[in-house]
Motif scaffolding. Structure first.
Motif, PDB file in Angstrom:
ATOM      1  N   SER A  57     -38.361 -74.392 -60.442  1.00 45.13           N
ATOM      2  CA  SER A  57     -37.020 -74.753 -59.135  1.00 45.13           C
ATOM      3  C   SER A  57     -36.238 -74.322 -59.922  1.00 45.13           C
ATOM      4  CB  SER A  57     -38.354 -76.358 -58.917  1.00 45.13           C
ATOM      5  OG  SER A  57     -37.407 -76.938 -60.004  1.00 45.13           O
ATOM      6  N   ALA A  58     -35.283 -74.542 -58.142  1.00 42.80           N
ATOM      7  CA  ALA A  58     -33.716 -74.699 -58.579  1.00 42.80           C
ATOM      8  C   ALA A  58     -33.251 -75.908 -59.252  1.00 42.80           C
ATOM      9  CB  ALA A  58     -33.346 -74.774 -56.934  1.00 42.80           C
ATOM     10  N   MET A  59     -33.642 -77.545 -59.430  1.00 44.46           N
ATOM     11  CA  MET A  59     -33.399 -78.208 -59.633  1.00 44.46           C
ATOM     12  C   MET A  59     -33.979 -78.178 -61.991  1.00 44.46           C
ATOM     13  SD  MET A  59     -31.931 -80.241 -58.270  1.00 44.46           S
ATOM     14  CE  MET A  59     -31.736 -79.041 -57.120  1.00 44.46           C
ATOM     15  N   LYS A  60     -34.709 -77.876 -61.375  1.00 46.06           N
ATOM     16  CA  LYS A  60     -35.319 -77.360 -63.248  1.00 46.06           C
ATOM     17  C   LYS A  60     -34.404 -76.040 -64.030  1.00 46.06           C
ATOM     18  CE  LYS A  60     -38.085 -76.930 -66.906  1.00 46.06           C
ATOM     19  NZ  LYS A  60     -37.750 -78.274 -68.409  1.00 46.06           N
ATOM     20  N   ILE A  61     -34.266 -75.124 -62.990  1.00 46.41           N
ATOM     21  CA  ILE A  61     -32.967 -74.436 -63.681  1.00 46.41           C
ATOM     22  C   ILE A  61     -32.442 -75.029 -64.173  1.00 46.41           C
ATOM     23  CG2 ILE A  61     -31.408 -72.393 -63.599  1.00 46.41           C
ATOM     24  CD1 ILE A  61     -33.635 -71.665 -61.203  1.00 46.41           C
TER      25      ILE A  61
ATOM     26  N   ASN B 277     -27.567 -71.455 -54.405  1.00 48.58           N
ATOM     27  CA  ASN B 277     -29.295 -71.266 -53.678  1.00 48.58           C
ATOM     28  C   ASN B 277     -30.388 -70.902 -55.721  1.00 48.58           C
ATOM     29  OD1 ASN B 277     -29.786 -68.652 -54.476  1.00 48.58           O
ATOM     30  ND2 ASN B 277     -29.619 -68.369 -52.464  1.00 48.58           N
ATOM     31  N   LYS B 278     -31.501 -70.987 -55.543  1.00 49.00           N
ATOM     32  CA  LYS B 278     -32.141 -70.903 -56.148  1.00 49.00           C
ATOM     33  C   LYS B 278     -31.811 -69.420 -56.703  1.00 49.00           C
ATOM     34  CE  LYS B 278     -37.679 -70.805 -58.353  1.00 49.00           C
ATOM     35  NZ  LYS B 278     -39.128 -70.818 -57.681  1.00 49.00           N
ATOM     36  N   ALA B 279     -32.635 -68.512 -55.620  1.00 45.05           N
ATOM     37  CA  ALA B 279     -31.832 -67.117 -56.579  1.00 45.05           C
ATOM     38  C   ALA B 279     -30.303 -67.064 -57.269  1.00 45.05           C
ATOM     39  CB  ALA B 279     -32.067 -65.933 -55.542  1.00 45.05           C
TER      40      ALA B 279
ATOM     41  N   GLU C  50     -31.642 -83.940 -54.695  1.00 46.58           N
ATOM     42  CA  GLU C  50     -33.606 -83.193 -55.114  1.00 46.58           C
ATOM     43  C   GLU C  50     -34.141 -84.057 -56.564  1.00 46.58           C
ATOM     44  OE1 GLU C  50     -31.278 -81.360 -53.856  1.00 46.58           O
ATOM     45  OE2 GLU C  50     -32.203 -80.151 -52.679  1.00 46.58           O
TER      46      GLU C  50
ATOM     47  N   LEU D 177     -28.282 -69.692 -58.539  1.00 41.53           N
ATOM     48  CA  LEU D 177     -29.206 -70.524 -60.128  1.00 41.53           C
ATOM     49  C   LEU D 177     -29.475 -69.465 -61.467  1.00 41.53           C
ATOM     50  CD1 LEU D 177     -29.768 -73.690 -58.990  1.00 41.53           C
ATOM     51  CD2 LEU D 177     -27.641 -73.279 -59.721  1.00 41.53           C
ATOM     52  N   LEU D 178     -30.921 -69.156 -61.040  1.00 42.69           N
ATOM     53  CA  LEU D 178     -31.747 -67.724 -61.681  1.00 42.69           C
ATOM     54  C   LEU D 178     -30.516 -66.953 -62.242  1.00 42.69           C
ATOM     55  CD1 LEU D 178     -34.681 -68.407 -62.095  1.00 42.69           C
ATOM     56  CD2 LEU D 178     -34.439 -66.694 -60.826  1.00 42.69           C
TER      57      LEU D 178
END
Length: 500
Positions: free
Chosen positions: A363-367, A343-345, A392, A347-348
RNA sequence: GAUCCCGUAGCUCAGUGGUAGAGCAUCUGACUUUUAAUCCGAGGGCCGUAGGUUCAAGUCCUACCGGGAUCACCA
């Protein structure tokens, strides 16, 4: 030409022009019957049989003039190269009488016989000579010589990039070697066209002025139609119209043409650029990978004569097969991390661990995109198909047949750059509508580049599109890759410039 | 869009607060196999634009215009 803006050299040429007229010489005749070009003469002259070239007519621009009193040597340049001309006053009294009214840059025609000078240069001994076009503006001529190894040394070359781009016609005259880049560009495109034509696919043309733009994530140029009084967009991609043609029953269509994106400019971006897109019914992205391997081999053979391409200090090998690697496998290979399904967290956190800078609103995709471009892309030197992207990232690609959350997509990377992009196209109209509605939400969230929902496009998919594979290739970047150029401006005749 | 660098003769460039320079190109003259032709002589400048500092600005400062490079966005 404004009198007050004329430089002394321009003024001088203007006076020469009038002097020519007053002597009854037409400085701009209508034609010249050329029989040979410079390259042909230089490559076909035989010292044993000089009589084989005893009557030639050549034409070109004067690039050097060495007056020796009653004899003069010139170099003229045509499309194929340069050739030396030898003139004698007693053989050409009339032409010689106005030789001092001619300049470097003028275009002349010469008829005569070919010989080799005492110094060993194959030359045309002029028996007739005629001015074909008087040049009124001096060109920044550079001097050249050959060193002991035969390498060309150029002195004070015309090198100001701004002037070279703005006055490309001058650049092409005085830096003729850049023509090779554009000749290769032309060959690359014609090789591609021939390959598709031979496969039976049809070249088509679709609108550049569009009431809605789509097919990519980018900001468009807007223009206005006066009579209908509404705004139109210059297309950012060809995709949606070509798919409509697949719906309409054509089973293989392609288009090579300009796209326009209203974004920053740099070494790899010009506001207008050339794309090739092709859509082939009943095929998928696996089939397209095989085709791309074939296509690139064909292009390299035709345009370069070989499948190993020198770029910078690297040798790129276009012999098939190209490596095929799943995107998430490459993440693991180059970062040691499993990023799939995070998830996004999470990935970050991974990005932080990898010391990849991420904008706060990403966004998650951007990461994922950011990690890929910073940690993976530059490793992909030899042609590599990166396959199976997150859903996405690809609102027009069909869901993967076996892998949840992924789509059937590949991008071909060469020398660390994306060169081609392909999906198994999304032909499920319900899914397509949902994906574009999701894009609308992203857009409402502030992402100006998110795709716009094109109702007519979705209706075409609802009518029914066969399974289809689609491929896009950025032509300018392909040309850069194959011609060893670092800047997109060096593969465009007329790159976009601010007005002077 | 941000940062840094650049802008002087037609071209390529020097000029580091004190009379604007060189090579090539151009123009005069010499030279009938030269080739970065050579030799003699000459002309050519809003030093990107506009302000400012200074006795004095190509040079220092500010803004603007144009370009290049790097970064950001993207293909």
């Amino acid at each position: 030409m404004n009198e007050h803006q004329r430089t002394d050299q321009e003024q001088r040429r203007f006076e020469e022009l009038h002097e020519l007229y007053s002597r009854g010489i037409n400085p701009y005749p209508h034609e010249f019957n050329r029989t040979h070009n410079s390259l042909y003469i230089v490559s076909h002259f035989s010292d044993e049989h000089p009589e084989l070239l005893c009557d030639v007519a050549v034409a070109g621009r004067i690039m050097a003039m060495r007056k020796m009193g009653k004899a003069t040597f010139l170099h003229i340049q045509d499309q194929y190269g340069r050739i030396q001309i030898y003139l004698k006053q007693d053989e050409l009294p009339e032409f010689y009488s106005y030789l001092n009214l001619l300049d470097i840059g003028d275009i002349i025609g010469i008829q005569g016989f070919v010989f080799r000078t005492r110094m060993g240069e194959i030359s045309v001994h002029a028996m007739n000579a005629v001015l074909l076009a008087k040049s009124l503006r001096p060109i920044p001529i550079a001097k050249e010589e050959k060193d002991e190894d035969g390498n060309k040394i150029i002195y004070d070359a015309f090198s100001d990039k701004e002037l070279r781009y703005r006055k490309r016609y001058v650049d092409l005259i005085v830096n003729p070697e850049i023509r090779h880049v554009f000749e290769k560009r032309s060959k690359i495109i014609s090789a591609m066209r021939r390959y598709f034509d031979d496969m039976g696919y049809m070249e088509v043309e679709t609108p550049i002025l569009q009431p809605l733009y789509g097919g990519a994530s980018a900001r468009p140029f807007i223009t206005h139609h006066n009579a209908l009084d509404f705004d139109l967009y210059l297309r950012i991609a060809i995709e949606l119209y070509l798919k409509r043609l697949i719906v309409g029953g054509f089973e293989g269509v392609y288009e090579i043409s300009k796209n326009f994106r209203n974004e920053g400019m740099d070494k790899t971006h010009n506001p207008e650029f050339t794309m090739m897109e092709i859509y082939i019914a009943y095929k998928d992205y696996y089939w397209m990978m095989d085709m791309v391997e074939d296509l690139f081999g064909h292009i390299c053979e035709y345009a370069l004569g070989k499948k190993e391409v020198h770029h910078g200090n690297k040798v790129l090998n276009f012999n098939k097969p190209f490596r095929r690697a799943k995107m998430f496998d490459l993440f693991f290979e180059y970062t040691g991390k499993h990023l799939k399904g995070l998830n996004k967290a999470e990935l970050l956190q991974s990005a932080r661990d990898l010391q990849v800078e991420i904008p706060s609103d990403a966004s998650a995709m951007k990461i994922l995109d950011e990690i890929f471009s910073q940690k993976v892309e530059h490793h992909l030197i030899q042609p590599t198909f990166v396959i199976d992207y997150p859903l996405e990232m690809s609102p027009l690609a069909k869901k993967h047949r076996t892998e949840d959350g992924l789509v059937e997509r590949f991008e071909l990377f060469v020398n660390g750059n994306e060169i081609a992009n392909c999906f198994t196209e999304l032909n499920d109209p319900i899914d397509q509508r949902k994906r574009l509605e999701d894009q609308a939400l992203v857009r409402a969230d502030g992402d100006e580049e998110a795709m716009i929902l094109d109702e007519d496009f979705i209706q075409s998919i609802e009518v029914g599109m066969p399974p289809t594979a689609g491929l896009g290739i950025g032509i300018d970047r392909l040309v850069m890759l194959l011609t060893n150029q670092e800047s997109i401006r060096d593969v465009l005749f007329f790159p976009t410039m601010r007005p002077e």
